[in-house]
Design a protein around this motif. Structure first.
Motif, PDB file in Angstrom:
ATOM      1  N   GLU A  45      66.479 -28.637  59.121  1.00  0.00           N
ATOM      2  CA  GLU A  45      65.249 -28.711  59.910  1.00  0.00           C
ATOM      3  C   GLU A  45      64.263 -27.622  59.482  1.00  0.00           C
ATOM      4  O   GLU A  45      63.066 -27.867  59.345  1.00  0.00           O
ATOM      5  N   ILE A  46      64.778 -26.424  59.254  1.00  0.00           N
ATOM      6  CA  ILE A  46      63.914 -25.322  58.801  1.00  0.00           C
ATOM      7  C   ILE A  46      63.334 -25.648  57.427  1.00  0.00           C
ATOM      8  O   ILE A  46      62.136 -25.486  57.193  1.00  0.00           O
ATOM      9  N   SER A  47      64.180 -26.128  56.553  1.00  0.00           N
ATOM     10  CA  SER A  47      63.753 -26.462  55.191  1.00  0.00           C
ATOM     11  C   SER A  47      62.621 -27.483  55.199  1.00  0.00           C
ATOM     12  O   SER A  47      61.600 -27.299  54.537  1.00  0.00           O
ATOM     13  N   GLU A  48      62.806 -28.537  55.968  1.00  0.00           N
ATOM     14  CA  GLU A  48      61.808 -29.598  56.018  1.00  0.00           C
ATOM     15  C   GLU A  48      60.506 -29.139  56.664  1.00  0.00           C
ATOM     16  O   GLU A  48      59.414 -29.383  56.155  1.00  0.00           O
ATOM     17  N   ALA A  49      60.613 -28.449  57.794  1.00  0.00           N
ATOM     18  CA  ALA A  49      59.420 -28.047  58.539  1.00  0.00           C
ATOM     19  C   ALA A  49      58.586 -26.996  57.821  1.00  0.00           C
ATOM     20  O   ALA A  49      57.359 -26.987  57.928  1.00  0.00           O
ATOM     21  N   MET A  50      59.245 -26.104  57.078  1.00  0.00           N
ATOM     22  CA  MET A  50      58.534 -24.966  56.499  1.00  0.00           C
ATOM     23  C   MET A  50      58.449 -25.005  54.973  1.00  0.00           C
ATOM     24  O   MET A  50      58.033 -24.025  54.355  1.00  0.00           O
ATOM     25  N   ALA A  51      58.833 -26.133  54.377  1.00  0.00           N
ATOM     26  CA  ALA A  51      58.753 -26.316  52.918  1.00  0.00           C
ATOM     27  C   ALA A  51      59.476 -25.198  52.165  1.00  0.00           C
ATOM     28  O   ALA A  51      58.943 -24.578  51.249  1.00  0.00           O
ATOM     29  N   ILE A  52      60.712 -24.951  52.595  1.00  0.00           N
ATOM     30  CA  ILE A  52      61.569 -23.952  51.950  1.00  0.00           C
ATOM     31  C   ILE A  52      62.744 -24.705  51.328  1.00  0.00           C
ATOM     32  O   ILE A  52      63.407 -25.487  52.019  1.00  0.00           O
ATOM     33  N   PRO A  53      63.022 -24.491  50.057  1.00  0.00           N
ATOM     34  CA  PRO A  53      64.182 -25.161  49.454  1.00  0.00           C
ATOM     35  C   PRO A  53      65.459 -24.824  50.228  1.00  0.00           C
ATOM     36  O   PRO A  53      65.733 -23.656  50.506  1.00  0.00           O
ATOM     37  N   ILE A  54      66.195 -25.846  50.577  1.00  0.00           N
ATOM     38  CA  ILE A  54      67.398 -25.663  51.399  1.00  0.00           C
ATOM     39  C   ILE A  54      68.411 -24.755  50.706  1.00  0.00           C
ATOM     40  O   ILE A  54      69.154 -24.029  51.359  1.00  0.00           O
ATOM     41  N   THR A  55      68.428 -24.772  49.379  1.00  0.00           N
ATOM     42  CA  THR A  55      69.383 -23.958  48.634  1.00  0.00           C
ATOM     43  C   THR A  55      69.115 -22.456  48.775  1.00  0.00           C
ATOM     44  O   THR A  55      69.998 -21.642  48.549  1.00  0.00           O
ATOM     45  N   VAL A  56      67.903 -22.091  49.152  1.00  0.00           N
ATOM     46  CA  VAL A  56      67.520 -20.684  49.271  1.00  0.00           C
ATOM     47  C   VAL A  56      67.746 -20.160  50.691  1.00  0.00           C
ATOM     48  O   VAL A  56      67.900 -18.955  50.900  1.00  0.00           O
ATOM     49  N   LEU A  57      67.789 -21.049  51.659  1.00  0.00           N
ATOM     50  CA  LEU A  57      67.859 -20.627  53.059  1.00  0.00           C
ATOM     51  C   LEU A  57      69.115 -19.818  53.399  1.00  0.00           C
ATOM     52  O   LEU A  57      69.039 -18.883  54.196  1.00  0.00           O
ATOM     53  N   ALA A  58      70.241 -20.144  52.807  1.00  0.00           N
ATOM     54  CA  ALA A  58      71.467 -19.397  53.115  1.00  0.00           C
ATOM     55  C   ALA A  58      71.309 -17.934  52.714  1.00  0.00           C
ATOM     56  O   ALA A  58      71.672 -17.028  53.477  1.00  0.00           O
ATOM     57  N   ARG A  59      70.763 -17.711  51.542  1.00  0.00           N
ATOM     58  CA  ARG A  59      70.552 -16.336  51.062  1.00  0.00           C
ATOM     59  C   ARG A  59      69.574 -15.582  51.973  1.00  0.00           C
ATOM     60  O   ARG A  59      69.795 -14.425  52.333  1.00  0.00           O
TER      61      ARG A  59
END
Length: 136
Positions: free
Chosen positions: A29-43
């Motif tokens: 949800e964060i990735s989609e809403a804020m245009a952040i690659p999902i692969t980077v969110l964990a880091r």
């Protein structure tokens, strides 16, 4: 000085979590809403968790939520969790860096700019959310 893409993504993530304060929000949800690659969110999440800004909830219904209310989290805090203390020049926070520190007129200017810059970055995420409302 320029902030990198990770810092930008971290600010976006915290802003989105602030909009959903108290809720656990999934990585997708964060990735989609804020245009952040999902692969980077964990880091990003791990860094923000280590800084005491977010909580990570693992498992099927896992995700992220703020550890503190948005009015207790500043832009400065988020940025410095990634890059360390922000200073416009090495001589600002390290008086032994330059032999001219005590007599350099530019040092005084660097210190003044640095303090004003840091003060601007002390804006909290509740205020940022209120500012966002005026933009839409």
């Amino acid at each position: 000085m320029e902030f990198g893409i990770l810092e930008d993504y971290a600010v976006r993530m915290v802003l989105f979590l602030a909009q959903n304060n108290g809720k656990i929000i999934s990585r997708g949800e964060i990735s989609e809403a804020m245009a952040i690659p999902i692969t980077v969110l964990a880091r990003i999440g791990q860094t923000l968790e280590a800084a005491g800004i977010v909580e990570i909830h693992r498992g099927k219904r896992g995700g992220y939520k703020l550890r503190k209310p948005p009015e207790k989290i500043t832009l400065l805090e988020v940025l410095e969790s990634f890059i360390g203390k922000i200073a416009i020049n090495k001589c600002v926070d390290n008086p032994n860096f330059c032999v001219r520190e005590g007599v350099c007129p530019v040092n005084r200017i660097w210190k003044e700019i640095n303090e004003k810059f840091r003060n601007l970055l002390r804006v909290d995420f509740k205020t940022l959310l209120e500012m966002e409302k005026t933009l839409t």
